[in-house]
Design a protein around this motif. Structure first.
Motif, PDB file in Angstrom:
ATOM      1  N   GLY A   3       1.914   2.613  -7.013  1.00 46.13           N
ATOM      2  CA  GLY A   3       1.509   1.230  -7.239  1.00 46.13           C
ATOM      3  C   GLY A   3       0.016   1.027  -7.065  1.00 46.13           C
ATOM      4  O   GLY A   3      -0.619   0.289  -7.826  1.00 46.13           O
ATOM      5  N   SER A 102       4.876  -3.613   4.979  1.00 46.39           N
ATOM      6  CA  SER A 102       5.956  -3.079   4.146  1.00 46.39           C
ATOM      7  C   SER A 102       7.018  -4.136   3.865  1.00 46.39           C
ATOM      8  O   SER A 102       7.262  -5.023   4.696  1.00 46.39           O
ATOM      9  CB  SER A 102       6.609  -1.881   4.837  1.00 46.39           C
ATOM     10  N   SER A 103       7.649  -4.042   2.713  1.00 44.63           N
ATOM     11  CA  SER A 103       8.630  -5.046   2.288  1.00 44.63           C
ATOM     12  C   SER A 103       9.742  -5.234   3.323  1.00 44.63           C
ATOM     13  O   SER A 103      10.172  -6.361   3.585  1.00 44.63           O
ATOM     14  CB  SER A 103       9.247  -4.627   0.953  1.00 44.63           C
ATOM     15  N   THR A 131       6.215  -7.071  -4.491  1.00 46.82           N
ATOM     16  CA  THR A 131       6.994  -6.205  -3.595  1.00 46.82           C
ATOM     17  C   THR A 131       7.408  -4.896  -4.251  1.00 46.82           C
ATOM     18  O   THR A 131       7.913  -3.996  -3.578  1.00 46.82           O
ATOM     19  CB  THR A 131       8.255  -6.943  -3.105  1.00 46.82           C
ATOM     20  N   LYS A 132       7.227  -4.787  -5.588  1.00 42.25           N
ATOM     21  CA  LYS A 132       7.614  -3.576  -6.322  1.00 42.25           C
ATOM     22  C   LYS A 132       6.474  -3.136  -7.239  1.00 42.25           C
ATOM     23  O   LYS A 132       5.797  -3.978  -7.830  1.00 42.25           O
ATOM     24  CB  LYS A 132       8.867  -3.842  -7.156  1.00 42.25           C
ATOM     25  N   ASP A 134       6.449  -1.940 -10.207  1.00 43.27           N
ATOM     26  CA  ASP A 134       6.553  -2.284 -11.629  1.00 43.27           C
ATOM     27  C   ASP A 134       6.123  -3.715 -11.927  1.00 43.27           C
ATOM     28  O   ASP A 134       6.041  -4.127 -13.077  1.00 43.27           O
ATOM     29  CB  ASP A 134       7.974  -2.035 -12.154  1.00 43.27           C
ATOM     30  N   GLN A 135       5.807  -4.508 -10.879  1.00 45.14           N
ATOM     31  CA  GLN A 135       5.317  -5.878 -11.071  1.00 45.14           C
ATOM     32  C   GLN A 135       3.792  -5.933 -11.216  1.00 45.14           C
ATOM     33  O   GLN A 135       3.242  -6.933 -11.669  1.00 45.14           O
ATOM     34  CB  GLN A 135       5.710  -6.753  -9.869  1.00 45.14           C
ATOM     35  N   THR A 162       4.722  -1.298   0.619  1.00 40.59           N
ATOM     36  CA  THR A 162       5.775  -0.600  -0.122  1.00 40.59           C
ATOM     37  C   THR A 162       5.428  -0.503  -1.601  1.00 40.59           C
ATOM     38  O   THR A 162       5.541   0.566  -2.218  1.00 40.59           O
ATOM     39  CB  THR A 162       7.116  -1.347   0.046  1.00 40.59           C
ATOM     40  N   ALA A 163       4.989  -1.627  -2.184  1.00 43.01           N
ATOM     41  CA  ALA A 163       4.634  -1.641  -3.609  1.00 43.01           C
ATOM     42  C   ALA A 163       3.419  -0.761  -3.892  1.00 43.01           C
ATOM     43  O   ALA A 163       3.285  -0.217  -4.994  1.00 43.01           O
ATOM     44  CB  ALA A 163       4.365  -3.070  -4.063  1.00 43.01           C
ATOM     45  N   GLU A 166       4.944   3.235  -3.380  1.00 50.23           N
ATOM     46  CA  GLU A 166       6.077   3.712  -4.179  1.00 50.23           C
ATOM     47  C   GLU A 166       5.603   4.263  -5.515  1.00 50.23           C
ATOM     48  O   GLU A 166       4.642   3.773  -6.105  1.00 50.23           O
ATOM     49  CB  GLU A 166       7.091   2.581  -4.399  1.00 50.23           C
ATOM     50  N   LEU A 168       6.040   4.938  -9.436  1.00 55.98           N
ATOM     51  CA  LEU A 168       6.694   4.465 -10.657  1.00 55.98           C
ATOM     52  C   LEU A 168       6.786   5.654 -11.598  1.00 55.98           C
ATOM     53  O   LEU A 168       5.821   6.027 -12.262  1.00 55.98           O
ATOM     54  CB  LEU A 168       5.884   3.321 -11.281  1.00 55.98           C
TER      55      LEU A 168
END
Length: 559
Positions: A3, A102-103, A131-132, A134-135, A162-163, A166, A168
């Motif tokens: 991310g 973190s989320s 929070t992710k 892919d956003q 977290t985002a 992580e 992708l």
């Protein structure tokens, strides 16, 4: 692709070359990715998060591009709240990215966790928590769009750790920007335009008031053409200064609490006010009940929220100011308002005689603020940018500085943030490398962000800093002098040796005590190619005049 890598590549995709920030635990993955791409994006490490957001504001004000600001969670993110509020009220485009815990820890009172989304809602144009991973691309791209489209403003995007970390696995495909161009035009209501044109042509005593909206629309040349076609007197808000050159024959300077005498007197006698890109705030117009109900108000702006917010509008035009002014100018050849203009010229002579000439005749033993600005005018570059803090020096500089080029004034207008000038000047110089940047600040405001001298030292930023030191919180003292029976409660301030502090940061400095040294020392500073700080001891018994008492009519202007 993690991310944090997606974020940095999204910034590069949006042509970001500089950003301002301060690292910390919750944003470390993003800083790690910045290390990989340090040739594409230069990060300016400020000494405080408030310094980073004010620097981003200065950058945005000279470039028109969003200023980018990074901070960590908790106190890092809360330290940018003042800058967000300042940017919102002054319509400055910013993209502020904050790290978050973190989320899985959200809502647990984890170390350095605060709910920055709820805290920043009142001071942002839009905010969002990612929070992710892919956003990230979609949200950041939306942030860039919202920061600059319509009425500009600050965007805050909070990204959980977290985002950031992580992966992708699919990666991301960046769209082709050449296929994304969207053409926007005004929806011109010809009936409203014709009504405005007829109203202007009928008016006998019209006045144009211009605000920062003209700058934000890059419509300075169109405004100049409109003013010259209509041959109308032009007054300016504080943030509207520099749209017209100071010596333009239709420019009568600032309106409002410390504005020019002729503007404040004659606005009450006008039969038509044409307000272009401004808010009608209380410091501009004073007690609005004193404006005659017969006076026609034409308000031209991009933001529907400002229409009728404070002053009842007769006719309004919404949309991009550049398009609006182009359309209006086509309908005028040359208005004949010479009789009305003579009143402005006459009252301008009154102010010149009883205020300006008096302040520049060197009647006082000590140095006055207008004298300093007068010497700056003699030796500054034509392309220079004036950055001011908040207080007496701000008003004196605004009244006496000779604006000669576009995008030449940066100050904190609506919020009045002390400590704004020094970091904003850093951002302005980063954004306009080839232009001279002059920072004028009071002894009180300077100490609120004095640590940013370290940023100047580290990156060798050649700005010119002028401290007007009267050993008082000058504007508060002025109010105590005029309205509180000279009861100077907690406004005397004991200052350090600013020149010694400057030298500790390897910045050349001088202190000026005597009038006879002032001219030469200012010349030396402005001709220097390096960063230079000059501390000037100015008169303690000095008030910035004219002045309109708060909540009073502009007719109550006092000398």
């Amino acid at each position: 692709m993690t991310g944090s890598e997606i974020l940095v590549q999204t910034l590069i995709y949006n042509k970001v070359k500089f950003l301002f920030g301060y690292p910390g635990g919750a944003i470390m993955p993003i800083y790690d990715s910045l290390f990989t791409y340090k040739k594409q994006i230069k990060h300016i490490l400020t000494r405080h998060e408030q310094g980073s957001i004010h620097a981003a504001q200065g950058f945005a004000r000279v470039t028109g591009k969003p200023g980018i600001c990074l901070s960590t969670s908790g106190p890092g993110s809360s330290n940018i709240i003042t800058g967000l509020a300042d940017a919102l009220i002054d319509s400055t485009p910013l993209l502020c990215i904050t790290g978050q815990v973190s989320s899985k820890l959200l809502g647990t009172d984890a170390f350095q966790e605060i709910d920055i989304i709820d805290i920043s809602i009142p001071v942002t144009k839009w905010n969002f928590q990612i929070t992710k991973p892919d956003q990230i691309f979609e949200v950041i791209s939306k942030g860039f769009h919202l920061a600059t489209n319509g009425r500009p403003g600050p965007i805050l995007i909070d990204i959980t750790k977290t985002a950031q970390v992580e992966d992708l696995k699919k990666g991301i495909i960046f769209p082709d920007k050449t296929k994304q161009k969207i053409k926007t035009k005004n929806k011109i209501n010809k009936k409203d335009f014709q009504k405005v044109i007829k109203t202007i042509k009928k008016a006998r005593k019209p006045i144009i008031i211009i605000g920062q909206g003209v700058k934000l629309a890059n419509a300075e040349n169109q405004l100049k053409q409109f003013a010259e076609k209509t041959n109308l007197p032009v007054a300016s808000t504080l943030l509207g200064l520099g749209i017209l050159k100071t010596n333009h024959n239709l420019n009568y300077g600032m309106l409002g609490m410390h504005g020019n005498y002729q503007n404040n007197i004659l606005i009450l006698k006008s039969d038509l006010i044409i307000a272009i890109g401004l808010r009608f705030d209380d410091r501009l117009i004073g007690n609005i009940t004193k404006i005659s109900p017969k006076t026609i108000i034409i308000h031209i702006d991009i933001d529907n929220y400002e229409i009728n917010k404070r002053l009842k509008t007769t006719i309004y035009l919404l949309g991009n100011l550049k398009h609006t002014l182009i359309f209006l100018s086509k309908s005028f050849k040359l208005n004949t308002t010479e009789k009305w203009l003579k009143n402005f010229k006459l009252l301008n002579k009154v102010e010149r005689k009883y205020i300006k000439e008096k302040e520049l005749r060197e009647t006082k033993i000590g140095i006055t603020m207008p004298e300093v600005i007068n010497y700056i005018n003699l030796y500054k570059n034509k392309n220079c940018i004036l950055v001011t803090d908040v207080g007496q020096h701000q008003m004196s500089a605004s009244r006496y500085f000779n604006f000669t080029t576009l995008k030449s004034q940066i100050t904190s207008g609506g919020l009045g943030t002390m400590g704004f000038a020094l970091p904003a000047a850093i951002g302005a110089k980063i954004g306009a490398k080839r232009r001279q940047v002059i920072c004028i600040v009071g002894d009180g405001g300077f100490q609120m962000t004095i640590q940013e001298l370290g940023t100047i030292m580290q990156y060798e930023i050649p700005i010119k800093i002028i401290i007007l030191n009267n050993n008082f919180l000058g504007m508060v003292k002025q109010w105590q002098d005029l309205f509180f029976n000279r009861r100077f409660s907690n406004t005397k301030i004991y200052n350090p040796n600013f020149t010694n502090i400057s030298k500790a940061y390897n910045i050349k400095s001088k202190k000026v005590f005597l009038k006879e040294n002032l001219k030469q020392d200012i010349k030396e500073m402005l001709k220097s190619k390096e960063a230079f700080l000059i501390e000037i001891l100015v008169e303690k018994e000095y008030n910035t005049l004219p002045m309109i008492p708060t909540e009073k009519s502009v007719s109550k202007i006092c000398f």
